[in-house]
Structure formats: C-alpha cells, structure tokens
Design an enzyme around this catalytic site. Sequence first.
Site, PDB file in Angstrom:
ATOM      1  N   HIS A   1      -0.060   0.937 -13.092  1.00 50.59           N
ATOM      2  CA  HIS A   1       0.707  -0.234 -13.539  1.00 50.59           C
ATOM      3  C   HIS A   1       2.188   0.152 -13.637  1.00 50.59           C
ATOM      4  O   HIS A   1       2.507   1.228 -14.154  1.00 50.59           O
ATOM      5  CB  HIS A   1       0.188  -0.720 -14.906  1.00 50.59           C
TER       6      HIS A   1
ATOM      7  N   LYS B   1      -6.186  -8.499  -8.192  1.00 55.35           N
ATOM      8  CA  LYS B   1      -7.285  -9.399  -8.526  1.00 55.35           C
ATOM      9  C   LYS B   1      -8.007  -8.835  -9.758  1.00 55.35           C
ATOM     10  O   LYS B   1      -8.075  -7.619  -9.925  1.00 55.35           O
ATOM     11  CB  LYS B   1      -8.241  -9.452  -7.323  1.00 55.35           C
TER      12      LYS B   1
ATOM     13  N   GLY C   1       0.781  -1.231   0.000  1.00 51.14           N
ATOM     14  CA  GLY C   1       0.000   0.000   0.000  1.00 51.14           C
ATOM     15  C   GLY C   1       0.814   1.283   0.000  1.00 51.14           C
ATOM     16  O   GLY C   1       0.347   2.302   0.500  1.00 51.14           O
ATOM     17  N   SER C   2       2.026   1.261  -0.613  1.00 57.98           N
ATOM     18  CA  SER C   2       2.773   2.525  -0.664  1.00 57.98           C
ATOM     19  C   SER C   2       2.053   3.529  -1.569  1.00 57.98           C
ATOM     20  O   SER C   2       2.104   4.741  -1.327  1.00 57.98           O
ATOM     21  CB  SER C   2       4.218   2.306  -1.104  1.00 57.98           C
TER      22      SER C   2
ATOM     23  N   ASP D   1      -5.188  -4.385 -18.305  1.00 57.27           N
ATOM     24  CA  ASP D   1      -4.294  -3.251 -18.617  1.00 57.27           C
ATOM     25  C   ASP D   1      -4.535  -2.658 -20.012  1.00 57.27           C
ATOM     26  O   ASP D   1      -3.610  -2.132 -20.630  1.00 57.27           O
ATOM     27  CB  ASP D   1      -2.805  -3.676 -18.513  1.00 57.27           C
TER      28      ASP D   1
ATOM     29  N   GLU E   1       5.481   6.359  -9.475  1.00 60.06           N
ATOM     30  CA  GLU E   1       4.075   6.006  -9.210  1.00 60.06           C
ATOM     31  C   GLU E   1       3.498   6.925  -8.136  1.00 60.06           C
ATOM     32  O   GLU E   1       2.345   7.356  -8.232  1.00 60.06           O
ATOM     33  CB  GLU E   1       3.974   4.551  -8.737  1.00 60.06           C
TER      34      GLU E   1
HETATM   35  C1  GAR Z   1       2.973  -1.145  -7.532  1.00 59.01           C
HETATM   36  O1  GAR Z   1       4.230  -1.128  -8.149  1.00 59.01           O
HETATM   37  C2  GAR Z   1       1.871  -1.219  -8.575  1.00 59.01           C
HETATM   38  O2  GAR Z   1       2.157  -0.495  -9.739  1.00 59.01           O
HETATM   39  C3  GAR Z   1       1.858  -2.704  -8.881  1.00 59.01           C
HETATM   40  O3  GAR Z   1       1.983  -3.304  -7.615  1.00 59.01           O
HETATM   41  C4  GAR Z   1       2.772  -2.458  -6.761  1.00 59.01           C
HETATM   42  C5  GAR Z   1       2.028  -2.248  -5.468  1.00 59.01           C
HETATM   43  O4  GAR Z   1       2.800  -1.519  -4.542  1.00 59.01           O
HETATM   44  N1  GAR Z   1       0.649  -3.076  -9.571  1.00 59.01           N
HETATM   45  C6  GAR Z   1       0.621  -3.999 -10.518  1.00 59.01           C
HETATM   46  O5  GAR Z   1       1.598  -4.662 -10.832  1.00 59.01           O
HETATM   47  C7  GAR Z   1      -0.738  -4.181 -11.178  1.00 59.01           C
HETATM   48  N2  GAR Z   1      -0.608  -4.953 -12.386  1.00 59.01           N
HETATM   49  P1  GAR Z   1       2.118  -0.850  -3.266  1.00 59.01           P
HETATM   50  O6  GAR Z   1       1.240  -1.916  -2.603  1.00 59.01           O
HETATM   51  O7  GAR Z   1       3.287  -0.481  -2.394  1.00 59.01           O
HETATM   52  O8  GAR Z   1       1.316   0.334  -3.709  1.00 59.01           O
END
Ligand code: GAR
Length: 206
Positions: A104, A86, A13-14, A145, A174
């Site tokens: 993404h 999911k 969840g960053s 996507d 991000e």
């Molecule tokens: C992030 O890098 C996000 O872009 C990726 O998962 C990570 C979650 O990080 N999402 C995907 O790969 C979706 N296809 P977080 O939990 O620290 O926000």
Amino acid sequence: MMTRIAVLISGGGSNLQSLIDTVHNSYGRIELVISNRRDAYGLVRAKNHEIKNICIPGTDPNYDRLLLNKLEEAGIDLIVLAGYLKIVSPQLIEKYRNRIINIHPSLIPAFSGDGHYGLKVHKEVIEYGAKVSGATVHFVDEGTDTGPVVMQKCVEVESDDTPESLQNKVLKIEHELLPLAVKEYCLGNIQVEGRKVNIKKRGGNE
Ligand code: GAR
C-alpha cells in the site's frame, strides 16, 4: 522447494517487475500473474518473462470462484497483491490466512482503507499537509488495509511535491520493500503472532 507465488495486479505492474527482477527463480517462483483488467500492462511484463498470465474480467459473476480455482490448480503458496484494486473475497482470505501480502502506498493506518488507492492516496497526503509518507507491506485480513504490518518505510514530503512526484518517490521504496518482504517470506523468516509480525534476524550461525 521454491515458494510458489501468484501475483495479482490491476495495472502497470511496476511492483510485479520488481519481483520478477529480484525474487523470481531465486527465492521463489512466480507461477502465475492474474489481472482483473484485460488492459493491465503487468500482463505483458509477465508474458515477456514467460510467466503464465491470465485475465479474469472483474465483471465476471463467477470471478471469486474462478480466481480460487486458478490459484488451487497452480498449487500456490503465497499470493502477492501488487497494485490489485479489487476487494479480496472472505473465502480466499480464510483459505490463505497470512499467506496474502499487499503493498500500500502510504504509512498504514494513515491514508488507507476503502477508496484509498493509487494517485488518490498521494493527493490526500499532500492536501493534508503531512510531512512524511511511505509504503507499507502487510498481510491481508477481512478489512481493507487492516491486516498485520510486515514492513514500512518512510519518504519525506517536500513543499514542492505534487501527487505525481510523491507517487514516484513512494514507488521507488515500494520496489525495495515488496521484494524484501517476499524474500523473507520465502526464506521462512516471517512469523505472525496476532497483529505482530516478527522477521527473524539473519547473521551469526543461522
Ligand atoms: C502502487 O503504488 C501500489 O502501492 C498501489 O497501486 C500502485 C500500483 O503500481 N496499490 C494500492 O493503492 C492498493 N490500495 P504498479 O501497478 O506499477 O505496481
């Protein structure tokens, strides 16, 4: 009235944190954080900021209905997928057409689609020998996507990058891009025409 936001997560969840820090209670209100995994640290982040947080176990046979109920009960305007791993049901996509945003960790359409998530994406980028990667914010449609792109930003891939170092570089981006996209959405500056997303320029007398 503030845009009522739900953030869906599966992990650390960053990205959720970046929204809490820059969008929550200013441009929009995060009403609800939902995880499909009980051990997702993002639930703790929400709790720390007194944001309602719930887990619907991804294995629950009624998952999609329960999720839709929670979103409807909370009167959600915008759903943000922030590391949510999911597949989103067609019913949810239909109901919230162009109101679901995903982040993404690559430059879509490269390194995206089924099975492309998390660290795997960065590993593939490095193995492929790509010189740039980045992050993409897009609206969610029925494909994986494939929805209209809202914003993208690049990072350079250096020869000594590892999947982990590239992941960190991309995550930094991000954390800028997602809050910016959500802010523009909340301000009503985002228009979608087919695949094209226009973001109204500010300035002048607007
Ligand atoms: C992030 O890098 C996000 O872009 C990726 O998962 C990570 C979650 O990080 N999402 C995907 O790969 C979706 N296809 P977080 O939990 O620290 O926000």
